[in-house]
Design an enzyme around this catalytic site. Structure first.
Site, PDB file in Angstrom:
ATOM      1  N   LYS A 169       0.814  -1.248   0.143  1.00  0.00           N
ATOM      2  CA  LYS A 169       0.086   0.076  -0.056  1.00  0.00           C
ATOM      3  C   LYS A 169       0.594   1.355  -0.031  1.00  0.00           C
ATOM      4  O   LYS A 169       2.149   1.300   0.336  1.00  0.00           O
ATOM      5  CB  LYS A 169      -1.101  -0.255   1.214  1.00  0.00           C
ATOM      6  CG  LYS A 169      -2.046  -1.052   1.064  1.00  0.00           C
ATOM      7  CD  LYS A 169      -3.200  -1.164   1.995  1.00  0.00           C
ATOM      8  CE  LYS A 169      -4.286  -1.924   1.335  1.00  0.00           C
ATOM      9  NZ  LYS A 169      -5.500  -2.115   2.388  1.00  0.00           N
ATOM     10  N   ARG A 183      -3.521 -10.450   4.569  1.00  0.00           N
ATOM     11  CA  ARG A 183      -4.178 -10.388   3.104  1.00  0.00           C
ATOM     12  C   ARG A 183      -2.715  -9.710   2.321  1.00  0.00           C
ATOM     13  O   ARG A 183      -2.678  -8.442   2.622  1.00  0.00           O
ATOM     14  CB  ARG A 183      -4.954  -9.488   3.033  1.00  0.00           C
ATOM     15  CG  ARG A 183      -5.766  -9.653   1.628  1.00  0.00           C
ATOM     16  CD  ARG A 183      -7.022  -8.656   1.567  1.00  0.00           C
ATOM     17  NE  ARG A 183      -7.725  -8.719   0.128  1.00  0.00           N
ATOM     18  CZ  ARG A 183      -7.334  -7.926  -0.834  1.00  0.00           C
ATOM     19  NH1 ARG A 183      -6.263  -6.938  -0.629  1.00  0.00           N
ATOM     20  NH2 ARG A 183      -7.842  -8.078  -1.869  1.00  0.00           N
TER      21      ARG A 183
END
Length: 314
Positions: A235, A276
């Site tokens: 991210k 995840r």
């Protein structure tokens, strides 16, 4: 493409015991591998957009050691537009069906109740709803009827405009308060407490500093009393931290896996239920090392700050 085409896939390198709802219980933090069946994913630019490519990628994640593969047909990167419902179904269902037929534990990443229902019929065992039931009023009643594990994420609006909502007093307090409301709504709808998993929503209506604060206080998220899913992989807050010191350009997504692994170790040390990620192999190594270290610490009767030695929820 047929399900039998992939029937000879090599087995999972670890074959963990399956717990309630058919989810793995390996005695460590689980690894969820990401399968983006989208043309505009921030991390891979649509490399798995075609169904065949997505199935191949999902099987590769299993070979790397992923316990769960998470199949999504809607990009949720900041600014992304939503696909029509029929397009999301077209993207997701064949991939879920093929991977489930090949023996994978499949999660479907969707905010739409119809997509969730049809994916469950196709073999998915878990629904990962980044809206926590806010995007589709039919989702919570569906999950109550299905009796399937359900991820409730902190969410403040669709991708196209969510970053305008990254306004908090204390981000951890605000996120926890809003997650409590979603948990209460889920329970009121009839979802069993044992089916609920929470996700603090890193990157969703969050500025970089918000993500770091949430990671630093994961224990407070765990204190909500439900298993915790963390999705930090590749991210932008990691890319910003690792920006080029000369140009100031953020580190590109595919060069953030080492940083993701570092987050995985620290999150696993705080006993999160699942991570995840895009790169399952490095994350599996990280959580296995963390679990072994924790076992040694427990056996010695000592403790290390931030390192949990308790069993993982299943």
């Amino acid at each position: 493409m047929t399900a039998t085409a992939h029937a000879t896939t090599p087995p999972h390198p670890e074959t963990p015991e399956l717990g309630p709802h058919g989810l793995p219980r390996p005695g460590r933090t689980l690894v969820m591998g990401i399968v983006n069946v989208t043309p505009d994913s921030f991390s891979d630019g649509g490399l798995s957009y075609a169904a065949d490519a997505a199935v191949t990628h999902g099987l590769a994640l299993l070979e790397q050691g992923a316990d769960i593969v998470d199949v999504g047909g809607e990009s949720t990167r900041p600014g992304a537009a939503r696909p029509p419902r029929e397009e999301e179904l077209r993207r997701v269902l064949p991939v879920v069906r093929e991977l489930a037929a090949a023996g994978a534990v499949v999660s479907v990443d969707t905010m739409r109740a119809e997509v969730a229902a049809r994916a469950l019929d196709a073999g998915a065992r878990l629904v990962n709803d980044v809206s926590g039931g806010l995007a589709d009023p039919a989702m919570l009643p569906l999950m109550a009827r299905a009796g399937t594990p359900y991820v409730v994420m902190h969410w403040r609006g669709h991708a196209a405009g969510m970053q305008a909502n990254a306004l908090y007093g204390d981000v951890v307090t605000d996120v926890l308060d809003e997650l409590r409301l979603r948990i209460a709504a889920a329970l009121e709808a009839g979802i069993a407490p044992g089916c609920l998993i929470v996700d603090p929503g890193l990157g969703f209506a969050k500025a970089p500093e918000h993500n770091w604060e949430l990671l630093g206080r994961l224990g407070e998220v765990r204190a909500l009393g439900h298993p915790v899913l963390v999705g930090a992989s590749r991210k932008s807050f990691l890319g910003n931290l690792l920006a080029d010191p000369v140009t100031g350009q953020p580190r590109p997504p595919r060069q953030r896996d080492a940083a993701t692994t570092a987050v995985s170790v620290l999150a696993a040390a705080q006993d999160v239920w699942c991570l995840r990620v895009h790169d399952a192999a490095s994350t599996l190594d990280a959580v296995r090392v963390t679990a072994r270290w924790g076992a040694e610490v427990a056996a010695s009767g000592r403790s290390l700050p931030g390192l949990s030695t308790s069993a993982q929820p299943g």
